[in-house]
Design a protein around this motif. Sequence first.
Motif, PDB file in Angstrom:
ATOM      1  N   PHE A 176       0.836  -1.184   0.000  1.00 53.93           N
ATOM      2  CA  PHE A 176       0.000   0.000   0.000  1.00 53.93           C
ATOM      3  C   PHE A 176       0.879   1.245   0.000  1.00 53.93           C
ATOM      4  O   PHE A 176       1.984   1.228   0.539  1.00 53.93           O
ATOM      5  N   ALA A 177       0.383   2.290  -0.586  1.00 53.00           N
ATOM      6  CA  ALA A 177       1.076   3.578  -0.602  1.00 53.00           C
ATOM      7  C   ALA A 177       0.148   4.611   0.028  1.00 53.00           C
ATOM      8  O   ALA A 177      -1.072   4.432   0.045  1.00 53.00           O
ATOM      9  N   PRO A 178       0.714   5.695   0.526  1.00 52.45           N
ATOM     10  CA  PRO A 178      -0.140   6.736   1.126  1.00 52.45           C
ATOM     11  C   PRO A 178      -1.129   7.311   0.120  1.00 52.45           C
ATOM     12  O   PRO A 178      -0.835   7.396  -1.081  1.00 52.45           O
ATOM     13  N   LYS A 179      -2.278   7.697   0.625  1.00 53.86           N
ATOM     14  CA  LYS A 179      -3.282   8.353  -0.211  1.00 53.86           C
ATOM     15  C   LYS A 179      -2.643   9.566  -0.876  1.00 53.86           C
ATOM     16  O   LYS A 179      -1.879  10.293  -0.265  1.00 53.86           O
ATOM     17  N   PRO A 210      -3.323  -1.529  -8.997  1.00 53.39           N
ATOM     18  CA  PRO A 210      -3.905  -0.771  -7.889  1.00 53.39           C
ATOM     19  C   PRO A 210      -5.433  -0.786  -7.907  1.00 53.39           C
ATOM     20  O   PRO A 210      -6.061  -0.882  -6.849  1.00 53.39           O
ATOM     21  N   ASP A 211      -6.037  -0.721  -9.089  1.00 51.43           N
ATOM     22  CA  ASP A 211      -7.500  -0.756  -9.173  1.00 51.43           C
ATOM     23  C   ASP A 211      -8.049  -2.093  -8.700  1.00 51.43           C
ATOM     24  O   ASP A 211      -9.059  -2.147  -7.997  1.00 51.43           O
ATOM     25  N   TRP A 212      -7.379  -3.182  -9.082  1.00 52.61           N
ATOM     26  CA  TRP A 212      -7.820  -4.507  -8.627  1.00 52.61           C
ATOM     27  C   TRP A 212      -7.723  -4.587  -7.116  1.00 52.61           C
ATOM     28  O   TRP A 212      -8.651  -5.063  -6.447  1.00 52.61           O
ATOM     29  N   LEU A 213      -6.619  -4.127  -6.547  1.00 52.71           N
ATOM     30  CA  LEU A 213      -6.435  -4.178  -5.093  1.00 52.71           C
ATOM     31  C   LEU A 213      -7.497  -3.340  -4.381  1.00 52.71           C
ATOM     32  O   LEU A 213      -8.055  -3.771  -3.367  1.00 52.71           O
ATOM     33  N   ARG A 214      -7.795  -2.175  -4.905  1.00 55.20           N
ATOM     34  CA  ARG A 214      -8.821  -1.316  -4.309  1.00 55.20           C
ATOM     35  C   ARG A 214     -10.164  -2.049  -4.257  1.00 55.20           C
ATOM     36  O   ARG A 214     -10.840  -2.059  -3.231  1.00 55.20           O
ATOM     37  N   ARG A 215     -10.546  -2.690  -5.345  1.00 53.53           N
ATOM     38  CA  ARG A 215     -11.820  -3.438  -5.382  1.00 53.53           C
ATOM     39  C   ARG A 215     -11.774  -4.615  -4.410  1.00 53.53           C
ATOM     40  O   ARG A 215     -12.742  -4.877  -3.687  1.00 53.53           O
TER      41      ARG A 215
END
Length: 125
Positions: free
Chosen positions: A54-57, A99-104
């Motif tokens: 994960f990276a910072p927002k 990143p999009d896959w991880l977010r979902r």
Amino acid sequence: MCDQILNGISQVKAGTIQAFAIASAQRSSALPDVPTTREAGLPQYQVSAWNALFAPKGTPNDVLAKLNSALSRALDEATTHQRLLDLGCNIPDAAGRSPDWLRRFVTEEVQRWTPLLKADGAVAN
């Protein structure tokens, strides 16, 4: 005992403990003779350990892309890839590394586990 495959695979392969089922959707290539929980008669019991970076927002997209590319190269490096498979890890394909896959995925995991944790009192309503 219920534990992630990584912690018990060497004992299972050595025959000092017996694995009755793998709690994932598909069998592990590291233990192909061990059935899934669905195959063993426990279709609702599916749990898997997973890791992510994960990276910072607010991290710029170009930085995320560079980090993601470096991670993908590491996962695809032959020795690393094989070692992870030998340990019982499931390595996602390229589509499952974005990143999009991880977010979902994280959103789905939170939605899946929050009601159970609330019912148990582990999370305040």
